[in-house]
Design a protein around this motif. Sequence first.
Motif, short mmCIF file in Angstrom:
data_model
loop_
_atom_site.label_atom_id
_atom_site.label_comp_id
_atom_site.label_asym_id
_atom_site.label_seq_id
_atom_site.Cartn_x
_atom_site.Cartn_y
_atom_site.Cartn_z
N LEU A 66 42.89 38.05 58.13
CA LEU A 66 43.80 39.18 58.26
C LEU A 66 44.06 39.80 56.90
O LEU A 66 43.91 39.14 55.86
CB LEU A 66 45.11 38.76 58.91
CG LEU A 66 45.02 37.96 60.22
CD1 LEU A 66 45.12 36.45 59.93
CD2 LEU A 66 46.10 38.37 61.21
N ASP A 67 44.48 41.06 56.91
CA ASP A 67 44.84 41.69 55.64
C ASP A 67 46.26 41.25 55.24
O ASP A 67 46.90 40.46 55.95
CB ASP A 67 44.68 43.22 55.70
CG ASP A 67 45.91 43.93 56.25
OD1 ASP A 67 46.68 43.32 57.04
OD2 ASP A 67 46.12 45.10 55.90
N THR A 241 44.66 39.40 50.26
CA THR A 241 45.48 40.32 49.45
C THR A 241 45.11 41.77 49.74
O THR A 241 45.80 42.70 49.32
CB THR A 241 45.26 40.05 47.96
OG1 THR A 241 43.87 40.23 47.66
CG2 THR A 241 45.67 38.64 47.59
N ILE A 242 44.01 41.98 50.45
CA ILE A 242 43.49 43.32 50.75
C ILE A 242 44.49 44.10 51.62
O ILE A 242 45.08 43.56 52.55
CB ILE A 242 42.14 43.23 51.48
CG1 ILE A 242 41.06 42.62 50.56
CG2 ILE A 242 41.68 44.58 52.00
CD1 ILE A 242 40.68 43.49 49.39
N THR A 273 42.01 46.39 47.09
CA THR A 273 40.86 47.10 47.66
C THR A 273 39.60 46.63 46.97
O THR A 273 39.55 46.55 45.74
CB THR A 273 41.01 48.63 47.48
OG1 THR A 273 42.17 49.07 48.16
CG2 THR A 273 39.80 49.36 48.02
N LEU A 274 38.59 46.33 47.78
CA LEU A 274 37.27 46.00 47.24
C LEU A 274 36.23 46.60 48.18
O LEU A 274 36.02 46.11 49.29
CB LEU A 274 37.06 44.50 47.10
CG LEU A 274 35.84 44.04 46.30
CD1 LEU A 274 36.01 42.59 45.81
CD2 LEU A 274 34.53 44.15 47.07
N VAL A 275 35.62 47.69 47.74
CA VAL A 275 34.58 48.36 48.53
C VAL A 275 33.31 48.39 47.69
O VAL A 275 33.34 48.80 46.53
CB VAL A 275 34.99 49.79 48.91
CG1 VAL A 275 33.85 50.49 49.65
CG2 VAL A 275 36.25 49.77 49.78
N LEU A 469 41.67 37.03 46.04
CA LEU A 469 41.54 37.76 47.29
C LEU A 469 42.34 37.16 48.45
O LEU A 469 42.52 37.81 49.47
CB LEU A 469 40.06 37.83 47.72
CG LEU A 469 39.18 38.85 46.99
CD1 LEU A 469 37.71 38.54 47.21
CD2 LEU A 469 39.51 40.26 47.47
N VAL A 470 42.76 35.91 48.33
CA VAL A 470 43.45 35.24 49.43
C VAL A 470 44.89 34.92 49.03
O VAL A 470 45.14 34.31 47.99
CB VAL A 470 42.70 33.94 49.82
CG1 VAL A 470 43.51 33.15 50.85
CG2 VAL A 470 41.32 34.27 50.38
#
Length: 551
Positions: A66-67, A241-242, A273-275, A469-470
């Motif tokens: 989940l975000d 963390t997104i 954000t990571l794209v 990221l988590v």
Amino acid sequence: MRDISTRQDQFERRIKIFWIIIICGLLVLLGRIAWLQLIEGERYFRISKNSRLRLVPLPCSRGLILDRNGEKLAGNEAFFSVGVVPSNVTDIDELIKCLDEFLDIDKEIAKKRIQEANNIFRPVWAKRNIDLSAVTYLLEKEEDFPGTVILTQPVRSYYYDEMCAHVLGHVGEVNQEELTANSTFGVELGDLVGKMGVEKAYNSYLQGEKGGRQVEVDAHGRTLRVISEKDPLPGDSVYLTIDLEMQKIAAEKLGQRKGVVLIGDYETGEILTLVSHPTFNPNLFSWGVSEDEWSKLVQDPGDPLENRALRGEYPPASTFKVIVAAAALEDNIIGKEDTFFCGGELLVGNRIFKCWKEEGHGRLNLEEAIIDSCDVFFYQLGLKIGMDKIIQYSRLFELGEITGIDPVSEKDGLLPTREWKLKAKGEAWYPGDTVNLSIGQGFLLVTPVQMFRVIAAVANGGSLINPYLVKEVVDSQGKVVESFSPGRGKKIPISSSVFDFLGKSLRGVVREGTGWRAENKIVKIAGKTGTAESSDEERPHNWFIGYTLSD
């Protein structure tokens, strides 16, 4: 009388031989019975027991991803598979032929899976994702398909397709090497495990624990009764963390261009954000990616499987001037008001190095050189500092090292040294190499996440953050299993006045310099642009690193 006596003796001998044969036969039979009972008895008992008892695995649900706000990014959907219990199959080829007539299975793979099963009394799947009509047909005709069972299994589903692919990663069938890893305890061949991204890095949390049902079956493999059952344990859920809404905007703005958008909190290190683009659809792997689909992905010149934010290694170009300026000021190699002249080019040895502005910038100081990104100024500054000092200060920002955001797959870039060049290129380090290094080109390579760390240190006053990221892992009951908040790392040994000067100069870049496109009426932005030359066939690599300012 003698003839009668002789015949009687012969008859008695025959009777004795006959009894000896009978007794020997009985002894052999008794010996065999004793062997079977005393020596082989346990093995045959086990075979007899297993022939009527079956352990049916109950699959567990993989944990959700989940975000930061609880929006589901990856979950599970139920689907049916055809399984085969190898011990109940007498003619594998005939069974596979019958199944193929209406299921269109891959006969070679199905046969291999049945023949190489670790446990012949447990079902292995022969065809995944069959529709309800096929399930009904198999149940109605089960006597025609001895050894087959219907398995209900969860399949991984990624709700936003390509948008979060490089963050989430994907799952795939476990291989022999992964079976020995601690993170795949209790996993068997045929099971799905994380193969990249968060799915791989946090597989031990997400995997869950399978249950089982012990049942009694008849000669056709049909269940007569359930003897015992253990419920499966679902995997833990992982909160990132997104921010999904920010991710959507970033993906839309990047569009089909090749590149990276990486946004994070410069105080905490949280990645919002990571794209990375080109990208791929992780749902392809949930069903078992076909050879054709796999070939397209790995042969695509755009490298859609590559997470450019963590694994893309590029020259940082003029964004590196931030570190060069910090080295010059901290070591008092240049004062804030000292100047160099830019006439559009600089002769170093027998080679001319040009500035991006052909007519030159004239005479300017360090702040003006940063704002206008004057190459000739930094050529001269780099030569005055020296390559060893530049590399020394680069190491203070931990370039050339992984950030730790994903230790499984992250790349560390390249900090070139004299020793490296001599070994890798067979050449000494030349002044021209220092000139290229001073504007972030030449042999120097960094990843976007490393440069995120550099600009975050400028923004927060000199602390190296640890990007992550988590946020946390939560079990199926809602209990927090583990929280992640690495916080700031070490303090960079550079004076606060230098960071203040860099912040003021980077604000000028956006307000009046090369980064003017980032100027915003809502928030103040400071940053640095960069354009790295690449091969003649490729377009230049364009950079922007920056941060928002509080009023």
